[in-house]
Write an enzyme that holds these catalytic residues in place. Structure first.
Site, PDB file in Angstrom:
ATOM      1  N   LYS B  82       0.844  -1.201   0.000  1.00  0.00           N
ATOM      2  CA  LYS B  82       0.000   0.000   0.000  1.00  0.00           C
ATOM      3  C   LYS B  82       0.876   1.246   0.000  1.00  0.00           C
ATOM      4  O   LYS B  82       1.960   1.252   0.604  1.00  0.00           O
ATOM      5  CB  LYS B  82      -0.900  -0.052   1.249  1.00  0.00           C
ATOM      6  CG  LYS B  82      -2.002   0.991   1.316  1.00  0.00           C
ATOM      7  CD  LYS B  82      -2.868   0.770   2.563  1.00  0.00           C
ATOM      8  CE  LYS B  82      -4.018   1.751   2.669  1.00  0.00           C
ATOM      9  NZ  LYS B  82      -4.886   1.470   3.839  1.00  0.00           N
ATOM     10  N   SER B 157      -9.757   1.361   2.992  1.00  0.00           N
ATOM     11  CA  SER B 157      -8.910   2.213   2.171  1.00  0.00           C
ATOM     12  C   SER B 157      -7.850   1.444   1.381  1.00  0.00           C
ATOM     13  O   SER B 157      -7.261   2.009   0.466  1.00  0.00           O
ATOM     14  CB  SER B 157      -8.205   3.238   3.059  1.00  0.00           C
ATOM     15  OG  SER B 157      -7.334   2.588   3.976  1.00  0.00           O
ATOM     16  N   SER B 181      -9.925  -1.172   6.995  1.00  0.00           N
ATOM     17  CA  SER B 181      -9.356  -0.864   5.687  1.00  0.00           C
ATOM     18  C   SER B 181      -8.661  -2.026   4.982  1.00  0.00           C
ATOM     19  O   SER B 181      -8.328  -1.916   3.802  1.00  0.00           O
ATOM     20  CB  SER B 181      -8.372   0.305   5.795  1.00  0.00           C
ATOM     21  OG  SER B 181      -9.077   1.515   5.898  1.00  0.00           O
TER      22      SER B 181
END
Lengths: 479, 499
Positions: B82, B157, B181
């Site tokens: 990420k 997310s 997330s």
């Protein structure tokens, strides 16, 4: 003019003498490094950087809290103090708010009444310093060497009655902190910074007047001048029917007056909340007790004990006038019995160097530990008296480490016992007449033998302490 | 090339390790296949913000020079992380314009561990800006689309981390989970996603959203792969003071241990809860049945304090975020907008650099912390948090694992959230794990209208092994593939889910 009673409270920030910073392993030596040489992700506030508490900073804070007679909070935590400024890399300062390291301490000073006065200390807490902004050529540059340096804040209750008392308090605080090795408190280097809150009220008033805060005074005289100026200003305002505005003021030393920096309306809301990156710190009870038991005698007792150690009144006076007392105490702490020797070296060698260089002791690179070690080298016969002076001068000017520097400067006397013994025996054997004279009671012959021996050693390329040779010779003559 | 992108996409980590050891393909082959798969899929999915083909190639070639079999668990295997995980020398944006040009000088702790395990980091995954969002729509670099159906959100997310694994660009990606997330996009994309126990994976080098809630974890297509990557990244890190010194017990070997005798808790009132999609409820029932058939004891217990989680979470998260994001001021790094003076520059930098959701949370957090409001908001939320910790401690003395939905409903259509609050309420089932610090795992257990549906398991602190054991049993009984079937990503897939 009405006679008012003055109330002063003082906040002092000091930089701690740790090797690394408060929350990262970078070197804590802002003065010794080129710009931005101590600049890791934590110092720079990079995304993802996290703090970890420096245990030595915690220990020094604990020592200070104990030395200032505080109650130590065994479970403490850090908070974020939020504001935005280019010298604050994270946009918050990690500080302590709800649960400081130490609370409710005190220190005594000579009060205005002529009697000893106890100054109540509200709190002692740990936090981190900001980066340094350098303004030049219309630009502002940021040096993060100081960003995250360990800082301790010590706050009094509003109990001081004058600029004079405030000055006495700060001088005493400084001496105590240096004595305990917590900080070097060199004011001109920013290692100690003082802020004072001043208010006045009519005699007998039960509530304090409205206060003004005076920021960052550069020295004791400035602080006292600023406080006394504010007391006069407040009195003039009140006498003419005006009201004091709560505000922060600066000190203009050139014009000897204070000026408005920030009014109360502009005061920050720091939005404190517990620092989620640091779990609460639990101080183990045995650690606190261990540090307590390791504290040297209280500073006031130490002053008294100098006299007992045979330090003459003249020397004591010289020491205190030269800000050297605390330095001495720090140097002597590991071996108090060496105090008289250290005093002698301070008053002769070091004061001589101060006069020669014009550099004040508190600004010098010589630290108490190296001073003690240098003197020990001479006491142990590893360097001569002249060598000690050379070594101290080097350390004073440039800093360094006593042992290695003595070697580098070629000051170490050779410890060559075998060669000395051989030389002594050779000298005696070569002069049987002298030995007979000595045994007959002509002791002066001893020095002639010593001279012969030293000459022989020197011819052999040996640098040996004459005292050592003398001892060996004396033993040989006795046998 | 001795492995096609399609073949690569369907390989799990064990098969990849075996193929490398047998010499069926090289690490360089794997990288080539991974990049090809990414190349084909990205124009529609938008899962990757930055690719690092040169850096990855150097690591892959280095792995190929090692003697085989290479004992490092991820040696020569492509992965994605990420974009809020710092990668030395590779741009790291946190999904924000304000870090558009930011190249970190250091690796995150979890990234260091991936590299030490031999992993080849091929790129950085798209994400909601500073991890604020649960749809993937809040990225400054455009939304990520769900590979199962490009009209749908991936969840967030960790949107890109989920999508790239689902379309087979890599077998494993790292995400971060502050309020769901990892688990929520895993559920929306048919993947296994772990939010580890708080403190188990170092947060050093994770661009922070909310420090007391953030945790890094893996997203994979299989349970076993997830445990393998988790074993790599878990462990103490002295640079993160919230990192746990508790000795780490690897999980991989325990994955097949089954659930016989385990007490599996659930809340029967969940099924009647307002707003719960019927298929989501059915999926949960299906998973419970599988557990019971495998020898687990089902225990009915109330899910504690569920209706207080959203409020408590959004106060704490916004408060911490408001402080964590103050550093993005344009002074030392990142994008700086010009201004007439310092304050003007701060305002323009942050005004143009941050997106709406970020500004909203900074304002909410600053307000909630301000003088006079602290007790009503931050302090109250912290008290709820303590109650929650106590309640879950009690619950997890009575059950070993608790099963619940991941989200009230599967992935919705892009651009259809009416209000931010609607999105916040979708987080209701994932927040307790972050507020308590407990580990939680999302894994697929069903499907509806071509979209995968997951379930969530929670266990006691440091009992990730129990989560994996249960998920492995469900995975075996309900073989829901995590990989978008061939012919996709752009045709709506017919998802096979059979009991």
């Amino acid at each position: 003019m009405t006679a008012y009673q003055t109330t002063v409270g003082v906040e002092v920030h000091v930089e701690l003498t740790t090797r690394s910073k408060m929350f990262c392993p970078c070197r804590n030596a802002p003065q010794d490094l080129g710009e931005n040489q101590a600049a890791c992700p934590v110092c720079l506030g990079l995304p993802g950087a996290l703090p970890s508490v420096n245990r030595e900073a915690l220990r020094l804070g604990l020592v200070a809290a104990l030395a200032l007679n505080c109650r130590v909070n065994p479970r403490l935590w850090f908070e974020r103090k939020n504001y935005i400024y280019p010298d604050l890399v994270k946009g918050y300062q990690i500080s302590q708010y709800a649960m400081p390291l130490g609370e409710d301490g005190w220190l005594t000073i000579p009060g205005d009444s002529g009697e000893e006065k106890r100054v109540d200390i509200l709190r002692v807490h740990l936090e981190e310093d900001t980066a340094k902004l350098i303004h030049a050529n219309g630009e502002t540059l940021v040096d993060v060497n100081r960003s995250g340096a360990p800082l301790m804040e010590i706050v009094t209750r509003p109990v001081l009655s004058s600029g004079r008392e405030a000055e006495e308090y700060v001088r005493k605080l400084r001496a105590v902190l240096v004595y305990h090795g917590v900080s070097r408190c060199r004011i001109q280097l920013g290692e100690m910074r003082v802020e004072a809150n001043v208010s006045i009220a009519p005699p007998g008033a039960t509530e304090l007047g409205i206060r003004t805060e005076i920021k960052n005074q550069a020295g004791f005289n400035h602080m006292r001048g600023a406080i006394e100026y504010e007391v006069r200003r407040h009195a003039e305002v009140l006498d003419s029917g005006g009201r004091i505005r709560q505000e922060t003021r600066g000190w203009d030393d050139a014009n000897q007056k204070t000026f408005v920096q920030r009014s109360k309306e502009d005061a920050h809301d720091y939005r404190y909340f517990p620092e989620p990156d640091l779990p609460p710190v639990v101080l183990p009870a045995n650690w606190v007790e261990e540090e307590r038991s390791r504290l040297p005698e209280p500073y006031d007792q130490y002053l008294a004990s100098l006299a007992r150690h045979g330090v003459s009144p003249a020397d004591r006076d010289a020491l205190s006038r030269n800000d050297a007392l605390s330095f001495l105490a720090a140097a002597a702490r590991p071996e108090p019995e060496s105090t008289p020797r250290l005093v002698k070296r301070l008053v002769t060698d070091v004061f001589g160097i101060i006069n020669a260089t014009g550099v004040r002791l508190e600004a010098a690179k010589l630290d108490p530990e190296n001073f003690r070690q240098a003197v020990s080298l001479q006491t142990a016969g590893r360097i001569s008296a002249a060598g000690l002076r050379t070594l101290l001068e080097k350390l004073y000017r440039e800093g360094g480490e006593a042992g290695p520097d003595a070697a580098r400067l070629g000051l170490l006397l050779e410890d060559d016992s075998a060669a000395v013994l051989t030389a002594v025996e050779t000298a005696i054997a070569a002069s049987p007449g002298m030995l007979a004279e000595f045994r007959a009671g002509k002791v002066a012959v001893r020095n002639a033998l010593l001279g012969k021996t030293m000459k022989a050693l020197k011819a052999g390329g040996k640098t040996v302490d004459p005292r050592q040779v003398g001892e060996v010779l004396d033993r040989a003559l006795q046998s | 090339m001795s492995i096609t992108p399609e073949q690569f996409a369907s390989l799990d980590l064990a098969a990849t390790q075996a193929g490398l050891a047998a010499g069926d393909f090289t690490s360089e082959d794997l990288l080539t296949a991974s990049l090809a798969r990414i190349q084909v899929s990205e124009p529609r999915v938008n899962a990757i913000l930055t690719r690092d083909p040169e850096g990855a190639l150097a690591v892959a070639r280095q792995a190929d020079r090692q003697a085989k079999p290479d004992p490092r668990p991820l040696a020569g295997i492509p992965v994605v992380v990420k974009d809020n995980l710092m990668t030395r020398g590779v741009r790291t944006t946190c999904g924000s314009k304000i870090l558009e040009n930011f190249i970190p000088p250091y690796d995150a702790g979890a990234v260091e561990k991936l590299r030490a395990a031999g992993a080849v980091i091929v790129g950085k995954a798209n994400m909601d800006e500073f991890a604020m969002g649960s749809t993937g729509e809040n990225s400054a670099y455009g939304p990520t689309r769900n590979p199962w159906n490009p009209d749908r959100v991936t969840g967030g997310s960790s949107s890109g981390s989920a999508a790239v694994v689902a379309y087979g660009g890599v077998a494993a990606a790292l995400g971060s989970d502050t309020g769901g997330s990892i688990r929520q996009p895993a559920s929306f994309c048919g993947l296994v996603g772990l939010k580890p126990t708080y403190g188990r994976v170092s947060r050093w080098g994770l661009g922070a959203l909310a420090s007391s809630l953030d945790q890094i974890g893996p997203l994979t297509r299989t349970v076993r792969d997830n445990a393998l990557v988790y074993d790599v990244i878990a462990g103490h890190d002295p640079r993160d003071s919230t990192s746990s010194p508790e000795p780490f017990q690897p999980c991989l070997a325990k994955v097949p241990d089954g659930v016989r005798g385990l007490r599996v808790g659930f809340d029967p009132s969940i099924f009647n809860r307002d707003g719960l999609d019927p298929v989501t409820g059915q999926t949960l029932r299906q998973a419970l049945d599988v557990a019971a058939q495998a020898g687990a004891e089902l225990v009915e217990r109330e899910l504690p304090l569920i209706d207080y989680c959203v409020a408590a979470y959004y106060v704490i998260c916004a408060c911490e975020a408001s402080a964590n994001l103050t550093r993005y001021d344009g002074v030392r790094y990142g994008v700086r907008a010009a201004g007439d003076n310092l304050w003007d520059s701060f305002a323009h930098t942050r005004g143009s650099g941050f997106g709406d959701e970020v500004k909203r949370r900074i304002m909410m957090g600053s307000f909630a912390l301000s003088s006079g409001y602290y007790d009503a908001y931050y302090l109250k939320a912290s008290q709820v948090r303590h109650l929650l910790v106590d309640a879950f401690s009690g619950l997890l003395r009575e059950v070993d694992v608790f099963l619940l939905p991941v989200t009230p409903a599967p992935a919705r259509l892009l651009g259809t959230a009416a209000t931010p609050l609607e999105n916040y309420l979708g987080d209701i089932f994932t927040l307790s794990a972050n507020l308590t610090g407990l580990p939680a795992l999302a894994f697929p257990a069903g499907a509806t209208a071509g979209l995968p549906v997951g379930v969530q398991a929670m266990a006691g602190y440091f009992r990730e092994d129990l989560l994996y054991r249960l998920a492995a049993v469900v995975e075996q009984a309900l073989p829901v593939t995590g990989l978008v079937p061939e012919g996709c990503p752009w045709q709506r897939p017919a998802l096979e889910a059979s009991a």
